[in-house]
Design an enzyme around this catalytic site. Structure first.
Site, mmCIF file in Angstrom:
data_model
loop_
_atom_site.group_PDB
_atom_site.id
_atom_site.type_symbol
_atom_site.label_atom_id
_atom_site.label_comp_id
_atom_site.label_asym_id
_atom_site.label_seq_id
_atom_site.Cartn_x
_atom_site.Cartn_y
_atom_site.Cartn_z
ATOM 1 N N ASP A 326 0.727 -1.965 -36.286
ATOM 2 C CA ASP A 326 -0.094 -0.836 -36.705
ATOM 3 C C ASP A 326 0.778 0.120 -37.508
ATOM 4 O O ASP A 326 1.976 -0.076 -37.677
ATOM 5 C CB ASP A 326 -0.711 -0.151 -35.481
ATOM 6 C CG ASP A 326 -1.994 0.597 -35.811
ATOM 7 O OD1 ASP A 326 -2.227 0.887 -36.996
ATOM 8 O OD2 ASP A 326 -2.755 0.904 -34.884
ATOM 9 N N GLU A 529 -8.420 8.869 -34.657
ATOM 10 C CA GLU A 529 -7.431 8.737 -33.595
ATOM 11 C C GLU A 529 -6.581 9.996 -33.443
ATOM 12 O O GLU A 529 -6.209 10.636 -34.409
ATOM 13 C CB GLU A 529 -6.531 7.538 -33.872
ATOM 14 C CG GLU A 529 -5.895 7.557 -35.254
ATOM 15 C CD GLU A 529 -5.243 6.237 -35.600
ATOM 16 O OE1 GLU A 529 -4.307 5.853 -34.896
ATOM 17 O OE2 GLU A 529 -5.664 5.605 -36.582
#
Length: 857
Positions: A326, A529
């Site tokens: 990620d 997020e």
């Protein structure tokens, strides 16, 4: 109430698939001594057979590659921070555009302009003049609810809404449509689906999870991958499809207290039974890539977990595709940083995602780690084989330039009418009815409706995060051409049956209009997020503006329908009590007309469509309990949720919801802070830059005008700071178009807290608040800092910024910087904080507020 039975997770492991969910209990692995047992994981979940021809080509390519070429396949830069010439020089195996990233920073780029960049990168990678080898690159993008970075794309309901719909064929169709729109921009690879099982709704990514139901997640992940990639043996990875990524492996939705990137502390069987089911479904469908997760499992970072990435995923489950990291995720592994991480590679990460400038050091550092033996060459060869295998399966070696591929640069596929129709259907199926006292809904023919609330005609708000920008903020309706707001859909539907809809965001009835009913559209402002993490589940804690709006409507003595936009269920008993009918609409995306398809009756007065959506998660009956505790996973609370998973009303339901308890039974601890900027700008604030002649809104990514440049940058985590290069006098302001009442803060013990580093300062830098009245002159910071490139924490007492508490009643900007000549500085972690850290004597004139160096961990 409807109730859809959800099998227990353990039953799923045993029942759903003899192959996928078979379990074994032999203690034959060394991990048993560490409390791990790979034997309890199902074996050979992955169902793509080996192709001898593909493997032969992989091996022939590999033997002719230099170490430099191999490592380049494993580094993934981002389009904002590397160039076509960088691609030509290094031959990177892949690259990405993150949320809010566009070709040449043009957020209005057409499909053809996206393809032009794809062509340039492809041609540079295929240029043999420098290294004698040509390997086509992969371009990855976050198309998590449609092709969200592309102007005019169809944005479908976020995953939580699809979970309410409980229709896997719908999910497959959405993935197929998204693949076409992605193909139209020349992109090969989608970073979706997210298959997290969300254990705590305080997590800001809750809306990326389908449901708290392992069986549904299994079926949905399989359906999405089959829609995105095609079904194995039937148009699999052909020109109509593209590569999917199942993420984030593993347990990202199970962190303690819902902390993003936190620690998921569960035993291994729970990890399998609850958090692994989506991976089993996706791998069974042939997912070609898996993204490692930011979170830890029992203290170990996933990017550094050899056990889970290699022993479980690759060896036990049989996955032979590639594992991608990620966004700078390798940098969070102990002993690593953004520019150097052998541990992640050795653990099993095949591609290191390296946005920003980190790739420039990560590439040579990884080369050196191989040369020194820190990373075995066998691990490099394994990673590169996996990358090449995926590219060969996807047909990239046979494909021509991106512009010559199917759908490429065909603008009509961006927001195609068939895709918008599918999204509208998804919106209608996702709605969940929680209350319909006195059968207020559906809205009958000839009804005059006053539509109120800031979500009514607000496409960014109904779309949520990952919509033109990473957080979904700093955009307007103009950034979503072709979209339909909820109000537009209601207006059209009501006109068709002899009714009328008038918009009044603040709830004031227009002169001459006599409504029969009021429909309020309220809800959470967009976030992604990190930014969406909550301390508790109370809606608008400390800022009850929407409740005030509903109470105003109640004073009109008119029937009130409330439509709630959110990325999760929230405790809002007062708002539900104030409403005669209450509908959870989640985050429906660009096709707001789907709401009216269910709420507005036909000409005969009967519903055109009934409510079919059911709860994907429990609806909390307390701000501190979302039903997970009641499910028996944690015995701290036995308070049942207001609605359980699988429940919801229909027009046939003859249920009157009684008055709900409005006591929160929680402290005011979270009123002690107002966050303005933390891993992104918190709604409702936005960033504006300019001078005394006017301010300009600044979005994410890179913004330039005249002598001013602003860009998102990484301090500790992804895009958690902004850098301002100001070669002219400037004003930098975090502000809102409407004032906010901040009188809950006491001037005697509250301060403006922020972190700043000054690299260059030509004149003065001063900080101020902006109010309707009563704000003081800016406080000059030069007296207490210097341009030394060091991060410092500033705590400026509010009494140095405003004259009286009443001045806080209308604050337009909690923080505005005034730069007298020019500067190069960065800002992060801005908040108003109530606490006991102020000096006993405050001297605003001489800058006696606290200034501390910030220690970077």
């Amino acid at each position: 109430m409807k109730f859809a039975l959800s099998f227990t997770a353990f039953s799923l492991v045993c029942l759903l698939s003899d192959t996928v969910f078979a379990t074994q209990t032999q203690d034959q692995d060394l991990n048993v001594a560490q409390g791990r047992n790979v034997q309890i994981w199902p074996q050979s979940v992955y169902h793509v057979p080996e192709d001898a021809g593909v493997e032969d080509r992989v091996n022939k390519l590999l033997v002719n590659m230099t170490l430099e070429q191999k490592v380049a396949q494993m580094i993934q830069p981002e389009i904002r921070d590397f160039s076509v010439e960088d691609m030509r020089r290094y031959g990177f195996g892949s690259y990405l555009n993150g949320g809010g990233s566009f070709p040449h920073n043009n957020n209005r780029a057409t499909a053809a302009e996206w393809v032009t960049l794809a062509d340039a990168m492809y041609e540079a990678a295929m240029d043999k003049s420098l290294d004698g080898i040509a390997i086509p690159p992969l371009w990855g993008t976050d198309a998590v609810h449609g092709h969200g970075n592309v102007l005019g794309a169809t944005l479908f309901p976020h995953n939580i809404g699809l979970g309410a719909a409980r229709d896997e064929a719908l999910v497959q169709g959405i993935a197929e449509a998204t693949a076409k729109e992605v193909r139209a921009t020349g992109i090969d690879w989608v970073f979706a689906p997210t298959v997290a099982l969300v254990d705590n709704l305080r997590w800001g990514r809750s809306y990326e999870g389908y449901a708290r139901d392992p069986e549904l997640i299994y079926r949905y992940s399989k359906a999405f991958v089959e829609g995105m990639q095609g079904t194995w043996g039937e148009h699999w990875l052909d020109e109509n499809h593209t590569i999917a990524t199942v993420k984030h492996f593993i347990g990202d939705g199970g962190t303690a207290d819902g902390d993003d990137r936190g620690d998921t502390r569960v035993d291994e069987r729970t990890l399998i039974e609850r958090h692994a089911q989506g991976y089993f479904g996706a791998l069974a469908a042939g997912a070609q890539t898996v993204m490692a997760s930011f979170n830890s499992w029992n203290g170990e970072k996933l990017h550094g977990s050899h056990y889970l990435l290699t022993e479980v995923l690759k060896q036990r489950l049989g996955f032979d595709g590639l594992v991608v990291g990620d966004w700078l995720g390798h940098g969070f592994v102990p002993g690593c940083n953004y520019e150097h991480c052998a541990t992640a590679v050795n653990a099993g990460v095949d591609i290191l995602m390296a946005p920003g400038e980190s790739w420039r050091a990560l590439y040579p550092n990884t080369l050196e780690d191989v040369r020194s033996g820190l990373i075995p060459i066998t691990r490099i060869d394994d990673a590169v084989k996996r990358i090449l295998r995926v590219k060969l399966r996807a047909g990239l070696f046979e494909a021509k330039n991106p512009s010559a591929r199917h759908f490429a640069a065909e603008q009509q596929w961006i927001g195609h009418p068939s895709h918008r129709l599918l999204a509208r259907k998804a919106v209608a199926k996702s709605l969940v009815l929680l209350k319909n006292n006195q059968a207020v809904l559906p809205i009958k023919p000839n009804t005059r409706v006053l539509v109120v609330g800031d979500g009514a005609d607000n496409i960014p708000k109904q779309s949520g995060g990952w919509s033109m920008t990473w957080q979904g903020t700093e955009v307007t309706n103009a950034d979503f051409p072709g979209a339909t707001s909820i109000f537009n859909g209601l207006q059209s539907a009501l006109t068709a049956i002899g009714g009328e809809a008038r918009l009044s965001v603040d709830g004031v009835i227009p002169d001459g209009f006599h409504p029969d009913l009021v429909l309020a559209v309220i809800g959470e402002n967009p976030y992604a997020e990190g930014n969406g993490d909550l301390d508790n589940l109370e809606y608008q804690r400390g800022d009850k503006r929407d409740l005030a709006l509903l109470n105003l409507i109640r004073s009109y003595r008119l029937p009130l329908v409330t439509l709630f936009l959110s990325g999760r269920p929230l405790w809002m008993n007062p708002e539900i009590n104030a409403s005669d009918a209450f509908v959870a609409a989640w985050l429906p995306g660009t096709e707001g007309a789907g709401v009216a398809d269910v709420l507005v009756a036909g000409r005969d007065g009967k519903p055109k469509a009934d409510f079919t959506g059911t709860m994907p998660f429990p609806w909390p009956s307390s701000p501190v309990a979302d039903g997970f505790e009641f499910e028996g996973k944690n015995q701290a609370s036995q308070q049942p949720p207001l609605y359980r998973v699988g429940e919801g009303l229909t027009y046939q339901s003859k249920i009157t919801l009684p008055e709900l308890n409005e006591q929160t039974n929680i402290s005011d601890a979270n009123l002690a802070q107002l966050v303005i900027f933390d891993k992104g700008i918190k709604a409702p604030w936005h960033l504006a830059v300019g001078d005394s002649r006017g301010l300009n809104s600044v979005g994410a990514g890179v913004w330039k005008q005249g002598g001013w440049t602003v860009r998102s940058t990484n301090r500790l985590v992804q895009e958690d700071a902004r850098r301002f290069t100001l070669n002219a006098p400037a004003i930098v302001s975090f502000r809102d178009d409407f004032s906010m009442d901040l009188r809950r803060f006491d001037l005697s013990d509250t301060y403006l807290d922020f972190a700043m580093v000054i690299n260059r300062l030509d004149g003065e830098v001063a900080v101020a608040m902006e109010c309707e009245s009563g704000c003081l002159a800016p406080s000059v910071l030069n007296k207490v800092t210097s341009a030394d490139g060091q991060w410092r924490e500033f705590r400026i007492p509010l009494q140095c910024l405003v004259s009286t508490s009443d001045a806080l009643s209308q604050v337009f900007s909690p923080m505005t910087l005034h730069i007298s000549q020019g500067a190069d500085l960065q800002l992060a972690d801005i908040a108003i904080v109530k606490g006991s850290k102020l000096p006993s004597v405050v001297d605003c004139q001489h800058g006696s507020f606290l200034v501390n160096p910030v220690t970077e961990n």
